[in-house]
Motif scaffolding. Sequence first.
Motif, PDB file in Angstrom:
ATOM      1  N   UNK A 376       0.832  -1.208   0.000  1.00 56.45           N
ATOM      2  CA  UNK A 376       0.000   0.000   0.000  1.00 56.45           C
ATOM      3  C   UNK A 376       0.866   1.257   0.000  1.00 56.45           C
ATOM      4  N   UNK A 377       2.067   1.150   0.563  1.00 55.86           N
ATOM      5  CA  UNK A 377       2.925   2.337   0.624  1.00 55.86           C
ATOM      6  C   UNK A 377       4.221   2.070  -0.126  1.00 55.86           C
ATOM      7  N   UNK A 378       4.835   3.121  -0.665  1.00 56.05           N
ATOM      8  CA  UNK A 378       6.102   2.912  -1.371  1.00 56.05           C
ATOM      9  C   UNK A 378       7.207   2.468  -0.414  1.00 56.05           C
ATOM     10  N   UNK A 379       8.092   1.585  -0.887  1.00 58.40           N
ATOM     11  CA  UNK A 379       9.214   1.129  -0.066  1.00 58.40           C
ATOM     12  C   UNK A 379      10.269   2.216   0.012  1.00 58.40           C
ATOM     13  N   UNK A 380      10.316   3.034  -1.015  1.00 57.00           N
ATOM     14  CA  UNK A 380      11.327   4.092  -1.054  1.00 57.00           C
ATOM     15  C   UNK A 380      10.773   5.223  -1.921  1.00 57.00           C
ATOM     16  N   UNK A 381      11.052   6.474  -1.526  1.00 57.44           N
ATOM     17  CA  UNK A 381      10.622   7.619  -2.356  1.00 57.44           C
ATOM     18  C   UNK A 381      11.710   8.673  -2.366  1.00 57.44           C
ATOM     19  N   UNK A 382      11.746   9.416  -3.462  1.00 56.55           N
ATOM     20  CA  UNK A 382      12.567  10.618  -3.575  1.00 56.55           C
ATOM     21  C   UNK A 382      14.041  10.428  -3.298  1.00 56.55           C
ATOM     22  N   UNK A 383      14.628   9.359  -3.781  1.00 53.96           N
ATOM     23  CA  UNK A 383      16.064   9.155  -3.569  1.00 53.96           C
ATOM     24  C   UNK A 383      16.841   9.698  -4.767  1.00 53.96           C
ATOM     25  N   UNK A 384      17.803  10.535  -4.505  1.00 48.72           N
ATOM     26  CA  UNK A 384      18.662  11.056  -5.572  1.00 48.72           C
ATOM     27  C   UNK A 384      20.105  11.103  -5.074  1.00 48.72           C
ATOM     28  N   UNK A 385      21.003  10.571  -5.842  1.00 50.92           N
ATOM     29  CA  UNK A 385      22.438  10.772  -5.564  1.00 50.92           C
ATOM     30  C   UNK A 385      23.221  10.384  -6.807  1.00 50.92           C
ATOM     31  N   UNK A 399      15.758   0.863   9.445  1.00 54.37           N
ATOM     32  CA  UNK A 399      15.399  -0.456   8.934  1.00 54.37           C
ATOM     33  C   UNK A 399      14.119  -0.366   8.117  1.00 54.37           C
ATOM     34  N   UNK A 400      14.075  -1.033   7.012  1.00 57.82           N
ATOM     35  CA  UNK A 400      12.892  -0.988   6.148  1.00 57.82           C
ATOM     36  C   UNK A 400      12.805   0.295   5.349  1.00 57.82           C
ATOM     37  N   UNK A 401      13.854   1.097   5.356  1.00 57.80           N
ATOM     38  CA  UNK A 401      13.812   2.393   4.671  1.00 57.80           C
ATOM     39  C   UNK A 401      14.023   2.295   3.173  1.00 57.80           C
ATOM     40  N   UNK A 402      14.459   1.153   2.692  1.00 63.25           N
ATOM     41  CA  UNK A 402      14.556   0.982   1.248  1.00 63.25           C
ATOM     42  C   UNK A 402      15.972   0.978   0.711  1.00 63.25           C
ATOM     43  N   UNK A 403      16.970   0.778   1.584  1.00 76.19           N
ATOM     44  CA  UNK A 403      18.356   0.787   1.102  1.00 76.19           C
ATOM     45  C   UNK A 403      18.606  -0.362   0.124  1.00 76.19           C
ATOM     46  N   UNK A 404      18.151  -1.553   0.530  1.00 73.00           N
ATOM     47  CA  UNK A 404      18.361  -2.715  -0.331  1.00 73.00           C
ATOM     48  C   UNK A 404      17.594  -2.559  -1.643  1.00 73.00           C
ATOM     49  N   UNK A 405      16.414  -1.905  -1.570  1.00 66.56           N
ATOM     50  CA  UNK A 405      15.643  -1.662  -2.786  1.00 66.56           C
ATOM     51  C   UNK A 405      16.458  -0.840  -3.779  1.00 66.56           C
ATOM     52  N   UNK A 406      17.151   0.195  -3.277  1.00 63.70           N
ATOM     53  CA  UNK A 406      17.973   1.040  -4.160  1.00 63.70           C
ATOM     54  C   UNK A 406      19.102   0.205  -4.768  1.00 63.70           C
ATOM     55  N   UNK A 538      27.933   0.938  -0.574  1.00 55.08           N
ATOM     56  CA  UNK A 538      27.856  -0.055   0.487  1.00 55.08           C
ATOM     57  C   UNK A 538      26.667   0.263   1.393  1.00 55.08           C
ATOM     58  N   UNK A 539      25.757  -0.698   1.537  1.00 54.98           N
ATOM     59  CA  UNK A 539      24.650  -0.549   2.481  1.00 54.98           C
ATOM     60  C   UNK A 539      25.144  -1.006   3.843  1.00 54.98           C
ATOM     61  N   UNK A 540      25.009  -0.171   4.850  1.00 55.88           N
ATOM     62  CA  UNK A 540      25.488  -0.549   6.175  1.00 55.88           C
ATOM     63  C   UNK A 540      25.000   0.437   7.214  1.00 55.88           C
ATOM     64  N   UNK A 541      24.873  -0.040   8.478  1.00 49.95           N
ATOM     65  CA  UNK A 541      24.780   0.978   9.541  1.00 49.95           C
ATOM     66  C   UNK A 541      25.984   0.946  10.441  1.00 49.95           C
ATOM     67  N   UNK A 542      27.012   0.185  10.118  1.00 51.76           N
ATOM     68  CA  UNK A 542      28.151   0.078  11.034  1.00 51.76           C
ATOM     69  C   UNK A 542      28.944   1.381  11.020  1.00 51.76           C
ATOM     70  N   UNK A 543      29.260   1.932  12.181  1.00 46.42           N
ATOM     71  CA  UNK A 543      29.974   3.212  12.255  1.00 46.42           C
ATOM     72  C   UNK A 543      31.294   3.171  11.475  1.00 46.42           C
ATOM     73  N   UNK A 555      18.856   7.024   3.457  1.00 47.53           N
ATOM     74  CA  UNK A 555      17.641   6.692   2.703  1.00 47.53           C
ATOM     75  C   UNK A 555      16.517   6.378   3.665  1.00 47.53           C
ATOM     76  N   UNK A 556      15.355   6.982   3.427  1.00 47.45           N
ATOM     77  CA  UNK A 556      14.201   6.781   4.312  1.00 47.45           C
ATOM     78  C   UNK A 556      14.384   7.626   5.553  1.00 47.45           C
ATOM     79  N   UNK A 557      13.311   7.817   6.281  1.00 46.62           N
ATOM     80  CA  UNK A 557      13.365   8.591   7.520  1.00 46.62           C
ATOM     81  C   UNK A 557      13.827  10.014   7.252  1.00 46.62           C
ATOM     82  N   UNK A 558      14.941  10.416   7.906  1.00 45.01           N
ATOM     83  CA  UNK A 558      15.394  11.804   7.852  1.00 45.01           C
ATOM     84  C   UNK A 558      16.162  12.091   6.578  1.00 45.01           C
ATOM     85  N   UNK A 559      15.555  11.875   5.445  1.00 43.34           N
ATOM     86  CA  UNK A 559      16.248  12.118   4.182  1.00 43.34           C
ATOM     87  C   UNK A 559      16.244  13.606   3.846  1.00 43.34           C
TER      88      UNK A 559
END
Lengths: 559, 530
Positions: A376-385, A399-406, A538-543, A555-559
């Motif tokens: 019902x909702x988009x997995x990812x929106x408005x990504x540009x880079x 999590x679930x913000x759509x990184x893997x989708x990109x 690289x998709x990651x959250x590791x510092x 991506x997602x959330x505070x974009x």
Amino acid sequence: MAEGRRGPIDPRLIGRAVATRRYLTGGVVIGIATALLTVAQAWVLARAITAVFDAAPGFEYLTLMPGTGRWPDLGPVVALLGAIFAGKALLAWANTLLAQRAAASVKSQLRRDVVAARLARPLDDTPTAGLVTLVTVGLDALDGFYSKYLPQLLLAVTVPVIVGVAILTADLTSAIIVALTVPLIPVFMALVGWATEAHTQRRWATQQRLARHFADLVAGLPTLQVFGRARAQAIGLRKSEDAHRRQTMDTLRISFLSALVLELLATLSVAVVAVTVGFRVVHHDLDLATALFVLILAPEVYLPVRQVGVHYHDAAEGTAAAAEAFDLIDAASGVADRAREDAAPPRTPADLPRTPPDGGPLVRVADVAHTYPGASAPAVTGVSFEVGPGEFIALTGPSGGGKTTVLNALIGFLAPTSGVVSAPPRPAIAYVGQTPGMIAGTIADNVRLGAPSVTDAAVARALARAGAPDMDAARGVGDDGEGLSAGERRRVATARALVRIDAGAGLLLLDEPTAGLDADAEAVLLRSLRATGVAAIVVSHRPAVLAEADRVVTIGGAA
Amino acid sequence: MTGPLALVRRLLAATPHGWARVALAVTLAFGASAASVALMGVSGWLLSRAAEHPPVMYLTAAAVGVRAFGIGRGVFRYAERLVGHDVGLRVQSALRLETYETLAHTTLLGRRRGDLLTRVVADVGAVLDLVVRVLLPFASGLFVLLATTLILGAFSWPAALAILGTALIGGVAAPWLAAQLSARQDTAAVPERGALADVVHEIGRTAPDLVAYGADAAALERLAAADARLRDADARAAWTRGVATALQVLAAGAAVLAGLVLGAAAVRAGALERPMLAVLALTPLALHEVFADFTKSAQTWTRARAALARVTEILTEPPVGTGDRLGGDAPIAASGEPSLAVHDLCIGWPGAAPLASGLTFEVRAGERLAITGPSGVGKTTLAATVLGLIPPVAGEVRASGRIGYLAQDAHVFTTSLAENVKIGNKHATDEQVRDALARVRLDEEPGRLVGELGATLSGGEQRRLALARLVVGDYGVLVLDEPSEHLDPETASVLLDDIWASASGRPLLVITHDPEVIARCDRVVALGAT
């Protein structure tokens, strides 16, 4: 048992029959030859019986009369009939072979198409066990349709005509009875089917639910036992079994009606022909040889039509498997991904430029949005880079913000619903997914998936750079990467990506490459990735990864 | 005697009027087949007698008979199908219930028997095929053959015996041969099937990597090669099936020739009235048509026998553990803080070597203990022992409060979400169910249908549903079995946050090999390390 509104035979099954055209033609030829032999058999048999009958003494009206006494020599008759039966046996044997070939050719084609469809949609999360069952035993359920029902359908059209013409040459009245009753069979069956369809359909859903109850309970037994509820369910099962039986019987009472009509019409027609012919013989309107000829042939007209009814259920059995297969194939044919364009010219990474010819960015993602089918909702929106050659970019976000989708859009596993993705073609990309797949063989085989011709030394070097210097490249890998831990699998997959970079690929795509690694291993891996000098996303959250990156894209959330 | 026939006999005895129903079905099937044989035989006599031009009244009885047989066949067949399916379904239900009861009384957790459970469902279904497609046709076919032999024997014994002999070839030997050969060829094709399954499995599990690295075309080549080998094996099986079919045609031909030649000899010798010749020569045509489907029945028999042997094996296996958790349904009055302690515990399956011994640990309220170790070391066996599903080999388990278990593959039943949650507590009110779903953050309507026929749940959602069962059942101690297995890292991470939150203040025993999960625990006990 008829279920869907379209009837239980999937029209897509007919489309596939094109592959069996040759075998079907062969089957019809065999059918016609068998019908001709049957006519010959009836003729010889009728003549022989009549000849003996005429020779023997017997009653004529109510008076005992001597026969002609001209006893026929049955030797040639036996030889002829023996040859006819041998011919029919040979044809029956050949027909079995042809039927198997017909089904096998369709099954082979479907197997290939189903698996190709799976490869066309690499992200498809249909459980593999289901796919294996479908491809191995599931498609066997189609045997009934291609090896029995379809050939029988063609025989039902050809054989009655041949046998009917034979009866016509012998006796017009019997031919008329046959010609009137044979077409009645499909008409009545259609009428019965039409009258009962709504009734059957109404019951179908309940019946299916009840039929599944046992399977559901058995599959859930371990769960029920943990909650101490397994034995208590037996009472419910007993009730549902009774209800299931009653529902099924109600449905069968209706669905067997069409078979009843079929049998009644076919057998009663033979009886009518026999009685009619009999009374005409009494009245000297017909001789015994012709009468017997007609009697032997009459059931043969109805037999192929009756067999269609018998095999109809065989055909319907394969429908579920067929629908599953066709749905998979159809789903893949709708995927307009880059795979097809890329797959056409086989290119090696070395042929591809590491930098775009016009000096622009290597990767451009502009205003990309993606909604998964059914979501019902988009997995990812408005990504540009944008990513330039040699840049190291980290994709992060909730999590679930759509990184893997990109990432999947970049490698072309999915086409985003809107926006622009431009990236090098697939042969110029080295990719490490979240749970990398391992082929059965050795670790070296798995690394060489990246570049088939690299030396053993290069494989060992790549493993070392991926943080596994001690790994034995000759070690065996079982199904599903058996024998490798999750961390080892990631490192083998990273080594695979590294040999592809060495072979000339210009872009690395990695999904959580350091998950499950300790800090030291993570540092080694990051150094190796940077050392390649090619662009990396690289998709990651590791510092540690975020710190190493030239830029961090959230991506997602505070974009 | 433990064969499939003994099983059916036992099930029939347990079915109300089981034997009477079978007898009725066989009689009706006999009526249907006998009608078609009699139709041909009596018609042949009718025509021959007609050729003697008697007054029409001499033929009336035969004419009525022919018409009656014409109607009888269809009507008898319809009735036989209904009675036969009814008794078949009753026998199937009896077997399903017995199988369910047996399985419910043996502990299944941790015994890696998922395959067995899916297979047994299909295997039990074989009993319906056995009754409807094998026993009824064979039994009625045999009676038809005997009746035909006796009736024809009254006119010409040599011809009747010859017809009996050919019928045994076409109706018994050829189908038996086909079943034997095809069973052998099925066995021979097992490696080919396995190879095909391996190729498909590998492609299914590695599709993204194969496509990303351009190895998809090569994978399809491997598939085509495996398929071609299986196809060759299937072609060989068809060859022998064809031989059996041809044998049936030849047997029918021999029967017709025997009837004709022996009948003609009897007529010539004056031992047989001439109208009977057509009966002897034509009856075999209809008789052998009764056997046409016996080859298929024989193959069904081979398959059903194998399937029912597997079912019998399950039925006769001695039970392991308690099956159901004892008192699992009744709330235990928790005295004070919930806790779990094991002392010098030795675990193992009854009748097998112990898997681990000397286990001693305690988990207090709010503590999280990770149990780690390589696969096969007995982690789930420990869970089954702690839950009381199987007795400890030695040592003891002390728990205060009910122990709840979160499986990695908890089953989602084909029913509403609410009914699925109530597995954890059948007395739960709608309010409690709604509350449990909210607490595990499964934001769905409780009335929504899930499972096979409803909407499917994602892996994370299934785990949340299983957690809701524990929440609604108010379990004091929680045992988690590989909570992150089969989930992608992100989903697993969010789920673990929620499990930790919903279980706060309770003792947690976490079976895992995932470093991320281990890192969230307070202490680690490594199984197999001692």
